[in-house]
Motif scaffolding. Structure first.
Motif, PDB file in Angstrom:
ATOM      1  N   CYS A   1       0.845  -1.192   0.000  1.00  0.00           N
ATOM      2  CA  CYS A   1       0.000   0.000   0.000  1.00  0.00           C
ATOM      3  C   CYS A   1       0.882   1.245   0.000  1.00  0.00           C
ATOM      4  CB  CYS A   1      -0.912   0.009   1.215  1.00  0.00           C
ATOM      5  SG  CYS A   1      -2.202  -1.241   1.171  1.00  0.00           S
TER       6      CYS A   1
ATOM      7  N   TYR B   1      -0.779   4.529  -0.404  1.00  0.00           N
ATOM      8  CA  TYR B   1      -1.632   5.630   0.066  1.00  0.00           C
ATOM      9  C   TYR B   1      -1.419   6.888  -0.780  1.00  0.00           C
ATOM     10  CZ  TYR B   1      -1.562   2.351   3.947  1.00  0.00           C
ATOM     11  OH  TYR B   1      -1.628   1.203   4.709  1.00  0.00           O
TER      12      TYR B   1
ATOM     13  N   ARG C   1     -11.566   0.684   1.609  1.00  0.00           N
ATOM     14  CA  ARG C   1     -10.214   1.224   1.631  1.00  0.00           C
ATOM     15  C   ARG C   1      -9.708   1.356   3.070  1.00  0.00           C
ATOM     16  NH1 ARG C   1     -11.425   6.679  -1.179  1.00  0.00           N
ATOM     17  NH2 ARG C   1     -13.458   6.203  -0.213  1.00  0.00           N
TER      18      ARG C   1
ATOM     19  N   ASP D   1      -6.347   5.232  -0.558  1.00  0.00           N
ATOM     20  CA  ASP D   1      -6.103   3.897  -1.108  1.00  0.00           C
ATOM     21  C   ASP D   1      -6.646   3.780  -2.533  1.00  0.00           C
ATOM     22  OD1 ASP D   1      -5.100   3.261   1.358  1.00  0.00           O
ATOM     23  OD2 ASP D   1      -6.118   1.344   1.471  1.00  0.00           O
TER      24      ASP D   1
ATOM     25  N   SER E   1      -3.504   8.299   6.212  1.00  0.00           N
ATOM     26  CA  SER E   1      -2.279   7.660   5.733  1.00  0.00           C
ATOM     27  C   SER E   1      -1.301   7.465   6.882  1.00  0.00           C
ATOM     28  CB  SER E   1      -1.639   8.518   4.646  1.00  0.00           C
ATOM     29  OG  SER E   1      -2.527   8.685   3.561  1.00  0.00           O
TER      30      SER E   1
END
Length: 443
Positions: free
Chosen positions: A61, A63, A108, A113, A158
Motif C-alpha cells: 500500500c 496511500y 479502503r 487507497d 495515511s
C-alpha cells in the motif's frame, strides 16, 4: 554483471504503448542452456500463465490515490504508481502484484487507497490500472492485482500522518474523505475496534445481504481487472482485513450462515473464490493471501473464543483446489491487539513450509508462496530450491529437506533495492537477460 549476462534477442518495439520503448520481454529471464540455474530463476507455470522466474513483488500500500470522494479519479492509480511499479518490471521481476485495491469505497484502509469499484472501462480507476498493466507487459513482467476490503481497519489517515502524531492509527472523518458511519466488520460495536483508544472507528456489523453484495463486488472488480489485462488475481484474506476478520472466531461472533462453525466462517472465502472464478478466464491463476495464524494460541482471548491458527490454515488449504485457487500466499498476524509475534528470519517461511508439506502429503499441487524478511539471494534460493521437480521434491519431503515454497514474495526489500533480481542473479552466478536501457551500466 559481466559474465552473468548473455546475448539478448533482437530489439523490437514494445506493443500496447503509444510511445517507443524497446520490449524487454525477457529481462531477468535465465539462460535455458545452463543446467545449473537454481529454481529461483526457473519459470513457474500457473494454469496458462508462466512467470519467467519465481520472484514476486508483494502488494505494498502506498496511500497515493486521490481521496476526494467527489473526484472522478478517486481511488485511481496514478503516474506515481506507474513509476513505482514500472521500475520493478524493467528490472526483471517475474510477477508484480498491485497493492490492496478496494472492491467497495468503504473497503479502503484510508481515503488515499486505490480502488476498483467504479463500473465500466471508461472510469479513471480502470484507465489507471490499464496503464500500469500495459507498461508492465511491455517490459516482460506479469502483473496481478490484490482485491481487498479493509473491514474494521478502514477509514484511517495515511500512516505517515499517524506516525507524525506518534499513533498507530488516526481516524479519518468526513472532512478528509473518510466514512466513519460505514466502517464494517463481521461483528460490530466498541468491543470490536481494531485497537484500543481513539485511533480507529468502531465497526458496525455488516448484514447478511451486504456480505452477499460484497461477494459480487469482488467478482465485478475481478472482471474489470481481466478487461484491463491483468495476468493474475489475488484475494486478500490476511492481516486482519475483512476476510481474515470473518475467518477468525476472535473477530467473527456472528450467528448467521457466515459465523460460528469453521465451515460458516470460511464461507466468505468459498463464495468469493467461486464468484471470481466464474468471471475470469479458465487459464487465469487465482491466488489467496492468508495469515497462517493470529499468533494468539497462548493468549487469554483465544481460550475464550478460539482463534485462527495453523490447523485452521491447513484445513482451508486442502479445500482450495475445489475452490479454484491455485496459489496460497502465506503471511501471518494482524487481526488482534494481543498477538504475540517473535519475528525472526524464518518465522513466516516456516509457516509456508509447514502448509506446503501438508498439501503435498494430501497429494495436492496447490502452489505456496513464502513472504517475510526475505532479503538475501541465498536465502531466497534455498526457500524454493527443487520446487519445480515434484519427484525430487517428494524425495526431499521424506528426508525433511523439502522446499519451503514454490515462489518468494518480497516487498520492502524492493523499496531498498529495486534491482534485486539482477543483483541476486550476479550473487548466485546466474546468467540472465538484461533490460536494454540499463544493460550498458550493468555489464
Amino acid at each position: 554483471m559481466g559474465s552473468h549476462a548473455f546475448r539478448s534477442p533482437p530489439i523490437v518495439k514494445a506493443q500496447g504503448l503509444p510511445y517507443f520503448t524497446p520490449a524487454n520481454n525477457a529481462g531477468g529471464a535465465f539462460n535455458p542452456e545452463d543446467p545449473n540455474t537454481p529454481t529461483l530463476f526457473r519459470p513457474l507455470r500457473i494454469r496458462d500463465v508462466t512467470l519467467k522466474n519465481r520472484v514476486i513483488v508483494a502488494p505494498m500500500c502506498t496511500y497515493s490515490a486521490e481521496s476526494d470522494p467527489s473526484s472522478p479519479a478517486v481511488g485511481a492509480l496514478t503516474d506515481f504508481h506507474v513509476a513505482h511499479l514500472g521500475h520493478f518490471a524493467v528490472k526483471g521481476v517475474g510477477l508484480i502484484i498491485i497493492e490492496a485495491t478496494a472492491v467497495q469505497a468503504n473497503g479502503r484502509i484510508s481515503p488515499n487507497d486505490s480502488g476498483l469499484w467504479q463500473e465500466g472501462t471508461d472510469s479513471e480507476q480502470f484507465k489507471g490500472l490499464r496503464r500500469i498493466v500495459d507498461f508492465a507487459h511491455s517490459q516482460g513482467a506479469k502483473i496481478g492485482i490484490q482485491l481487498a476490503h479493509a473491514g474494521r481497519k478502514a477509514s484511517t489517515v495515511s500512516p505517515w500522518l499517524a506516525s507524525q502524531a506518534k499513533k498507530r492509527g488516526i481516524k479519518a472523518d468526513e472532512s478528509v474523505g473518510g466514512w466513519p458511519s460505514n466502517v464494517v466488520g463481521p461483528s460490530g460495536g466498541e468491543e470490536h475496534i481494531w485497537a484500543p483508544g481513539d485511533q480507529f472507528w468502531p465497526p458496525r456489523e455488516i448484514s447478511t445481504a451486504e456480505v452477499e453484495e460484497l461477494v459480487q463486488a469482488f467478482a465485478r472488480s475481478a472482471e474489470l481487472a481481466v478487461k484491463a489485462g491483468v495476468d493474475v488475481i489475488e484475494i486478500h484474506g490476511a492481516h486482519g482485513y475483512l476476510i481474515h476478520q470473518f475467518l477468525s472466531p476472535v473477530t467473527n461472533r456472528r450467528t448467521d450462515k457466515y459465523g460460528g462453525s469453521f465451515e460458516n466462517r470460511i464461507r466468505i472465502v468459498a463464495e468469493v473464490t467461486t464468484a471470481i472464478r466464474a468471471v475470469i478466464p479458465t487459464g487465469m491463476p487465482l491466488l489467496l493471501r492468508i495469515s497462517g495464524t493470529d499468533w494468539l494460541e497462548k493468549e487469554a482471548v483465544a481460550t475464550q473464543t478460539g482463534s485462527w491458527d495453523m490447523p485452521s490454515s491447513i484445513k482451508l488449504a486442502k479445500m482450495l483446489p475445489d475452490l479454484g485457487v491455485d496459489f496460497l500466499d502465506v503471511s501471518s498476524g494482524g487481526n488482534h491487539k494481543d498477538q504475540r509475534i517473535e519475528p525472526h528470519s524464518n518465522y513466516q517461511i516456516d509457516l509456508a513450509g509447514q502448509i506446503r508439506r501438508e498439501i503435498r502429503a494430501a497429494n495436492q499441487k496447490t502452489l505456496v508462496g513464502a513472504v517475510g524478511f526475505i532479503t538475501e539471494a541465498e536465502s531466497a534460493r534455498n526457500i524454493v530450491q527443487g520446487a519445480e521437480q515434484e519427484a525430487q521434491a517428494n524425495e526431499q519431503i521424506l528426508s525433511g529437506q523439502d522446499p519451503k515454497a514454490d515462489a518468494v514474495l518480497m516487498a520492502r526489500q524492493f523499496l531498498r533495492e529495486p534491482e534485486w533480481v539482477l543483483t541476486a542473479a550476479k550473487t548466485l552466478g546466474v546468467k540472465v537477460l538484461l533490460p536494454w536501457q540499463f544493460a550498458r551500466g550493468l555489464l
